[in-house]
Scaffold this motif. Structure first.
Motif, PDB file in Angstrom:
ATOM      1  N   UNK A 153      -3.610   8.268   0.051  1.00  0.00           N
ATOM      2  CA  UNK A 153      -3.703   6.871  -0.379  1.00  0.00           C
ATOM      3  C   UNK A 153      -2.408   6.496  -1.105  1.00  0.00           C
ATOM      4  N   UNK A 154      -1.333   6.194  -0.364  1.00  0.00           N
ATOM      5  CA  UNK A 154      -0.020   5.950  -0.976  1.00  0.00           C
ATOM      6  C   UNK A 154       0.015   4.776  -1.936  1.00  0.00           C
ATOM      7  N   UNK A 155      -0.962   3.869  -1.830  1.00  0.00           N
ATOM      8  CA  UNK A 155      -1.012   2.725  -2.750  1.00  0.00           C
ATOM      9  C   UNK A 155      -1.137   3.203  -4.194  1.00  0.00           C
TER      10      UNK A 155
ATOM     11  N   UNK B 152      -8.992   3.640 -11.971  1.00  0.00           N
ATOM     12  CA  UNK B 152      -8.652   3.400 -10.571  1.00  0.00           C
ATOM     13  C   UNK B 152      -9.667   4.102  -9.681  1.00  0.00           C
ATOM     14  N   UNK B 153     -10.256   3.365  -8.765  1.00  0.00           N
ATOM     15  CA  UNK B 153     -11.251   3.951  -7.875  1.00  0.00           C
ATOM     16  C   UNK B 153     -10.567   4.703  -6.739  1.00  0.00           C
TER      17      UNK B 153
ATOM     18  N   UNK C  81       1.187   7.819 -10.648  1.00  0.00           N
ATOM     19  CA  UNK C  81       0.195   8.732 -10.088  1.00  0.00           C
ATOM     20  C   UNK C  81       0.892   9.869  -9.340  1.00  0.00           C
ATOM     21  N   UNK C  82       1.998   9.558  -8.693  1.00  0.00           N
ATOM     22  CA  UNK C  82       2.762  10.581  -7.977  1.00  0.00           C
ATOM     23  C   UNK C  82       3.252  11.660  -8.936  1.00  0.00           C
ATOM     24  N   UNK C  83       3.761  11.248 -10.102  1.00  0.00           N
ATOM     25  CA  UNK C  83       4.219  12.199 -11.113  1.00  0.00           C
ATOM     26  C   UNK C  83       3.056  12.999 -11.676  1.00  0.00           C
ATOM     27  N   UNK C  84       1.941  12.325 -11.918  1.00  0.00           N
ATOM     28  CA  UNK C  84       0.745  12.991 -12.438  1.00  0.00           C
ATOM     29  C   UNK C  84       0.306  14.107 -11.497  1.00  0.00           C
ATOM     30  N   UNK C  85       0.271  13.817 -10.202  1.00  0.00           N
ATOM     31  CA  UNK C  85      -0.190  14.809  -9.227  1.00  0.00           C
ATOM     32  C   UNK C  85       0.723  16.029  -9.193  1.00  0.00           C
ATOM     33  N   UNK C  86       2.024  15.822  -9.309  1.00  0.00           N
ATOM     34  CA  UNK C  86       2.962  16.951  -9.318  1.00  0.00           C
ATOM     35  C   UNK C  86       2.699  17.863 -10.514  1.00  0.00           C
TER      36      UNK C  86
ATOM     37  N   UNK D 131       2.193   4.403  -7.268  1.00  0.00           N
ATOM     38  CA  UNK D 131       2.905   3.672  -8.311  1.00  0.00           C
ATOM     39  C   UNK D 131       1.998   3.189  -9.438  1.00  0.00           C
ATOM     40  N   UNK D 132       0.703   3.502  -9.361  1.00  0.00           N
ATOM     41  CA  UNK D 132      -0.194   3.175 -10.473  1.00  0.00           C
ATOM     42  C   UNK D 132       0.165   4.074 -11.651  1.00  0.00           C
TER      43      UNK D 132
END
Length: 370
Positions: free
Chosen positions: A322-324, A350-351, A303-308, A327-328
């Motif tokens: 929401x740092x959890x 993912x909600x 998700x971190x890569x997706x957001x970038x 890694x999704x």
């Protein structure tokens, strides 16, 4: 039954087929098979798991039950066409998550321009979303054509902001396509040097003209990529945790400038520099070149890569509280979808909740994951 669903979404279904679809969905066995089909396709095409299939089915059934004629159906289902997934069935599954638990504001990207800084300090601006620039059109300085003095070489620097792309044709007829958020420095001519050397921060796809006597070198902060004539992609964003050189055709040598070690890369492989270690591994090339066609392609990306990637593509700022979620992992291909539609597709799996205002997105922390 699934072919009738596809016809229904595509507005190609006849009145007779619509009646068959309505009747078929009343059958418990058909209902079970349809759920299994959508769930399987979702898993294969987008990596979506744990979809609320009962909710998907009930939403579809409710829509069908309320249809009086094809005209009403076409108007009511127009929003399904956002196609957040690769297949229409996935779009069906994702569409039922629209407008859930979020505040909506119309998104308008910043009106930034591509800038080209010439050797003499003058600035040229380009308003196009995808600018095409030839080095011959913008030459500054007084570089002698046959000079052997490297200090005489004039350099230009192009800055491509988020949400834009640019294509540069260099003096040796090599072509460079720059992705959003990239800075590229290049000489107005390669005369007067034994090397064809350029500097990159960001991401670019290179198609290099062959010249065995004058190697082409792409310099990044931590890795140099040397070629004679080939096609390859280099990704070296400052906020990424690694530098990548992906070879499409030909041969390249990637060098770790920190340790002075190097590796030879073959087509279909990538040289990766991460945590000061340089490695080579086979890769799916389309994952790293889809951006050339305007696609956002995610294959097992965090998700971190997706957001970038979304930040660069849409020229927005995304704050994840929401740092959890970081890694999704997600899969999906998008092209014409809006930013909201892409986020809604990910909400299927993912909600999470978010607010959108101007060009800033804030992902809230309080919503638990599914």
């Amino acid at each position: 039954m699934e072919h009738l669903i596809i016809k229904y979404i595509n507005k190609e279904i006849s009145e007779e087929e619509l009646a068959l679809l309505k009747e078929g969905l009343k059958n418990p066995e058909v209902k079970k098979q349809l759920k299994e089909y959508i769930n399987l396709e979702s898993s294969i095409q987008l990596g979506l798991k744990n979809i609320d299939m009962e909710r998907v089915y009930n939403s579809l059934d409710a829509q069908l039950s309320s249809e009086d004629n094809l005209e009403k159906r076409a108007a009511r289902l127009s929003y399904l066409k956002y196609a957040a997934a690769i297949t229409i069935i996935i779009a069906l599954a994702a569409s039922f998550q629209l407008f859930i638990n979020r505040d909506i504001n119309e998104f308008t990207p910043n009106a930034t321009t591509i800038t080209l800084k010439l050797e003499d300090g003058s600035i040229k601006e380009f308003d196009e979303t995808e600018a095409i620039i030839s080095v011959d059109d913008f030459v500054a300085g007084s570089e002698p054509k046959n000079s052997n003095n490297k200090t005489d070489i004039a350099y230009n620097e192009i800055n491509v902001p988020y949400g834009k792309k640019a294509t540069i044709k260099l003096s040796d007829n090599s072509q460079v396509i720059l992705n959003s958020g990239s800075v590229f420095k290049y000489p107005t001519s390669f005369d007067g040097s034994d090397l064809r050397s350029v500097t990159l921060e960001g991401e670019a796809y290179f198609t290099v003209s062959k010249n065995a006597q004058k190697p082409f070198i792409v310099q990044t902060a931590e890795m140099d990529v040397e070629v004679l004539g080939t096609e390859f992609n280099v990704s070296c964003f400052k906020d990424d945790k690694q530098t990548l050189a992906i070879l499409v055709e030909g041969s390249i040598k990637a060098k770790n400038t920190l340790s002075n070690t190097s590796v030879i890369v073959k087509p279909g492989q990538a040289a990766t520099l991460k945590d000061k270690n340089l490695t080579v591994q086979p890769v799916d090339i389309q994952k790293y070149t889809a951006w050339l066609h305007g696609d956002l392609l995610f294959i097992d990306d965090t998700f971190e890569t997706v957001l970038k990637k979304l930040e660069r593509h849409f020229n927005v700022v995304i704050i994840n509280n929401n740092p959890v979620l970081n890694e999704v992992r997600y899969n999906g291909r998008f092209n014409t979808e809006t930013l909201e539609q892409i986020l809604e597709a990910f909400q299927v799996n993912t909600t999470f909740e978010y607010t959108l205002k101007n060009n800033q997105i804030i992902i809230k922390n309080e919503t638990p994951m599914k």
